[in-house]
Scaffold this motif. Structure first.
Motif, PDB file in Angstrom:
ATOM      1  N   PHE A  35       0.823  -1.211   0.000  1.00 21.70           N
ATOM      2  CA  PHE A  35       0.000   0.000   0.000  1.00 21.70           C
ATOM      3  C   PHE A  35       0.863   1.269   0.000  1.00 21.70           C
ATOM      4  O   PHE A  35       0.422   2.330   0.432  1.00 21.70           O
ATOM      5  CB  PHE A  35      -0.931  -0.005   1.218  1.00 21.70           C
ATOM      6  N   ARG A  36       2.084   1.111  -0.514  1.00 23.67           N
ATOM      7  CA  ARG A  36       3.038   2.218  -0.453  1.00 23.67           C
ATOM      8  C   ARG A  36       2.646   3.387  -1.352  1.00 23.67           C
ATOM      9  O   ARG A  36       3.024   4.532  -1.066  1.00 23.67           O
ATOM     10  CB  ARG A  36       4.441   1.725  -0.820  1.00 23.67           C
ATOM     11  N   HIS A  37       1.922   3.128  -2.423  1.00 25.27           N
ATOM     12  CA  HIS A  37       1.539   4.241  -3.299  1.00 25.27           C
ATOM     13  C   HIS A  37       0.440   5.093  -2.656  1.00 25.27           C
ATOM     14  O   HIS A  37       0.376   6.300  -2.910  1.00 25.27           O
ATOM     15  CB  HIS A  37       1.090   3.710  -4.654  1.00 25.27           C
ATOM     16  N   GLN A  38      -0.390   4.462  -1.821  1.00 20.49           N
ATOM     17  CA  GLN A  38      -1.399   5.234  -1.101  1.00 20.49           C
ATOM     18  C   GLN A  38      -0.788   5.995   0.070  1.00 20.49           C
ATOM     19  O   GLN A  38      -1.231   7.102   0.404  1.00 20.49           O
ATOM     20  CB  GLN A  38      -2.504   4.312  -0.568  1.00 20.49           C
ATOM     21  N   TYR A  39       0.227   5.379   0.711  1.00 15.80           N
ATOM     22  CA  TYR A  39       0.818   5.974   1.914  1.00 15.80           C
ATOM     23  C   TYR A  39       2.341   5.996   1.811  1.00 15.80           C
ATOM     24  O   TYR A  39       3.039   5.394   2.632  1.00 15.80           O
ATOM     25  CB  TYR A  39       0.388   5.176   3.146  1.00 15.80           C
ATOM     26  N   PRO A  40       2.898   6.682   0.828  1.00 16.06           N
ATOM     27  CA  PRO A  40       4.359   6.676   0.660  1.00 16.06           C
ATOM     28  C   PRO A  40       5.106   7.250   1.852  1.00 16.06           C
ATOM     29  O   PRO A  40       6.247   6.864   2.122  1.00 16.06           O
ATOM     30  CB  PRO A  40       4.572   7.529  -0.591  1.00 16.06           C
ATOM     31  N   GLU A  41       4.474   8.129   2.595  1.00 17.30           N
ATOM     32  CA  GLU A  41       5.135   8.769   3.733  1.00 17.30           C
ATOM     33  C   GLU A  41       5.282   7.824   4.921  1.00 17.30           C
ATOM     34  O   GLU A  41       5.988   8.156   5.891  1.00 17.30           O
ATOM     35  CB  GLU A  41       4.371  10.022   4.162  1.00 17.30           C
ATOM     36  N   ASP A  42       4.648   6.646   4.859  1.00 17.85           N
ATOM     37  CA  ASP A  42       4.712   5.702   5.974  1.00 17.85           C
ATOM     38  C   ASP A  42       5.802   4.647   5.819  1.00 17.85           C
ATOM     39  O   ASP A  42       6.148   3.971   6.799  1.00 17.85           O
ATOM     40  CB  ASP A  42       3.370   4.974   6.138  1.00 17.85           C
ATOM     41  N   CYS A  43       6.328   4.476   4.618  1.00 12.17           N
ATOM     42  CA  CYS A  43       7.234   3.345   4.367  1.00 12.17           C
ATOM     43  C   CYS A  43       8.475   3.363   5.245  1.00 12.17           C
ATOM     44  O   CYS A  43       8.996   2.302   5.612  1.00 12.17           O
ATOM     45  CB  CYS A  43       7.648   3.322   2.894  1.00 12.17           C
ATOM     46  N   HIS A  44       8.949   4.540   5.583  1.00  7.09           N
ATOM     47  CA  HIS A  44      10.179   4.614   6.379  1.00  7.09           C
ATOM     48  C   HIS A  44       9.999   4.034   7.775  1.00  7.09           C
ATOM     49  O   HIS A  44      10.983   3.681   8.437  1.00  7.09           O
ATOM     50  CB  HIS A  44      10.661   6.066   6.476  1.00  7.09           C
ATOM     51  N   LEU A  45       8.753   3.909   8.234  1.00  3.24           N
ATOM     52  CA  LEU A  45       8.513   3.412   9.591  1.00  3.24           C
ATOM     53  C   LEU A  45       8.981   1.967   9.758  1.00  3.24           C
ATOM     54  O   LEU A  45       9.401   1.574  10.856  1.00  3.24           O
ATOM     55  CB  LEU A  45       7.026   3.530   9.937  1.00  3.24           C
ATOM     56  N   TYR A  46       8.915   1.183   8.685  1.00  2.00           N
ATOM     57  CA  TYR A  46       9.421  -0.189   8.732  1.00  2.00           C
ATOM     58  C   TYR A  46      10.906  -0.192   9.056  1.00  2.00           C
ATOM     59  O   TYR A  46      11.380  -0.948   9.915  1.00  2.00           O
ATOM     60  CB  TYR A  46       9.171  -0.877   7.389  1.00  2.00           C
ATOM     61  N   TRP A  47      11.656   0.667   8.367  1.00  2.41           N
ATOM     62  CA  TRP A  47      13.107   0.722   8.557  1.00  2.41           C
ATOM     63  C   TRP A  47      13.451   1.323   9.904  1.00  2.41           C
ATOM     64  O   TRP A  47      14.359   0.845  10.593  1.00  2.41           O
ATOM     65  CB  TRP A  47      13.735   1.533   7.424  1.00  2.41           C
ATOM     66  N   LEU A  48      12.723   2.345  10.305  1.00  4.60           N
ATOM     67  CA  LEU A  48      13.006   2.989  11.582  1.00  4.60           C
ATOM     68  C   LEU A  48      12.770   2.023  12.737  1.00  4.60           C
ATOM     69  O   LEU A  48      13.540   1.995  13.713  1.00  4.60           O
ATOM     70  CB  LEU A  48      12.136   4.236  11.739  1.00  4.60           C
ATOM     71  N   LYS A  49      11.737   1.208  12.638  1.00  2.71           N
ATOM     72  CA  LYS A  49      11.467   0.215  13.676  1.00  2.71           C
ATOM     73  C   LYS A  49      12.627  -0.772  13.784  1.00  2.71           C
ATOM     74  O   LYS A  49      13.075  -1.108  14.885  1.00  2.71           O
ATOM     75  CB  LYS A  49      10.167  -0.519  13.345  1.00  2.71           C
ATOM     76  N   ARG A  50      13.128  -1.241  12.652  1.00  2.00           N
ATOM     77  CA  ARG A  50      14.251  -2.182  12.656  1.00  2.00           C
ATOM     78  C   ARG A  50      15.506  -1.523  13.219  1.00  2.00           C
ATOM     79  O   ARG A  50      16.226  -2.114  14.033  1.00  2.00           O
ATOM     80  CB  ARG A  50      14.510  -2.695  11.241  1.00  2.00           C
ATOM     81  N   PHE A  51      15.797  -0.319  12.768  1.00  2.00           N
ATOM     82  CA  PHE A  51      17.014   0.357  13.219  1.00  2.00           C
ATOM     83  C   PHE A  51      16.969   0.656  14.710  1.00  2.00           C
ATOM     84  O   PHE A  51      17.977   0.513  15.424  1.00  2.00           O
ATOM     85  CB  PHE A  51      17.232   1.646  12.430  1.00  2.00           C
ATOM     86  N   ASN A  52      15.809   1.094  15.194  1.00  2.00           N
ATOM     87  CA  ASN A  52      15.686   1.371  16.621  1.00  2.00           C
ATOM     88  C   ASN A  52      15.972   0.127  17.451  1.00  2.00           C
ATOM     89  O   ASN A  52      16.572   0.210  18.534  1.00  2.00           O
ATOM     90  CB  ASN A  52      14.276   1.872  16.945  1.00  2.00           C
ATOM     91  N   ALA A  53      15.537  -1.025  16.948  1.00  2.00           N
ATOM     92  CA  ALA A  53      15.725  -2.270  17.685  1.00  2.00           C
ATOM     93  C   ALA A  53      17.179  -2.728  17.679  1.00  2.00           C
ATOM     94  O   ALA A  53      17.656  -3.314  18.650  1.00  2.00           O
ATOM     95  CB  ALA A  53      14.839  -3.363  17.088  1.00  2.00           C
TER      96      ALA A  53
END
Length: 221
Positions: A35-53
């Motif tokens: 659903f990245r084309h509908q919500y492109p501004e949200d995709c970075h949250l996947y990476w940020l969650k991984r990096f934070n961990a």
């Protein structure tokens, strides 16, 4: 291009670099973020969650490439490399890592671009290919993530960040390894990964079966 160890404050801009770099990639785009084309501004949250961990965890090393900001003094993060020192006897930090993941996940807004059932597809697939890091390849510097802002491609940024891991491996006399994203095999071979040992998509029942990319490459000792 300046490359330095990442700070906690670099993780947000680095996550946005990753989101842009992998936006249309098969695994991180089509499968994990349908659903990245509908919500492109949200995709970075996947990476940020991984990096934070993973940031600050034992044997995890994050680096960023930067350019001067608009005012000539502030930096802009344009690349990220996450190197992991794999060991024959890994430090058992899994419980701490899971606790940190849960804690950080609560601090982030929901990722509307993601398919929740595929968010952990890599973790579920890992048992199918983890044997690649065994025997003489158990000791390795593993490139867990490499991303460069698409606007900065062709400047040698990725090669510089790959070279760091090769230097560490040479000093220690151990392997270097990576799982290649779709379309990046040639790049990694040119960087010095000379041996193909398999694919992260192999194995009956592997949730990543049929996914494009996933070639496992090593530079042996």
């Amino acid at each position: 291009m300046p490359i330095r160890p990442a700070q906690q404050s670099d993780l947000l801009p680095a996550s946005k670099v990753c989101a842009a770099a992998f936006f249309d990639e098969s695994l991180f785009g089509d499968i994990i973020h349908p659903f990245r084309h509908q919500y492109p501004e949200d995709c970075h949250l996947y990476w940020l969650k991984r990096f934070n961990a993973e940031f600050g965890q034992v044997d995890n090393h994050f680096f960023v490439a930067t350019t001067p900001g608009i005012n000539g003094s502030d930096e802009t993060v344009v690349g990220l490399a996450h190197w992991v020192r794999k060991r024959a006897k890994q430090v058992d930090a899994d419980a701490l890592l899971e606790d940190k993941k849960d804690q950080k996940a609560q601090e982030l807004p929901p990722n509307r671009a993601i398919d929740p059932k595929n968010e952990n597809i890599l973790e579920r697939a890992y048992p199918f290919f983890s044997h690649q890091w065994s025997g003489p390849r158990a000791e390795s510097w593993y490139l867990g993530c490499l991303a460069v802002d698409p606007q900065c491609h062709g400047q040698g940024i990725g090669r510089q960040m790959v070279a760091w891991g090769f230097q560490q491996a040479e000093q220690e006399g151990v392997c270097v390894s990576v799982i290649s994203a779709h379309g990046k095999d040639t790049f990694y071979k040119r960087c010095g990964f000379t041996t193909i040992t398999g694919s992260a998509n192999d194995g009956e029942g592997n949730p990543m079966e049929g996914v494009e990319g996933g070639l496992i490459l090593f530079k042996d000792v």
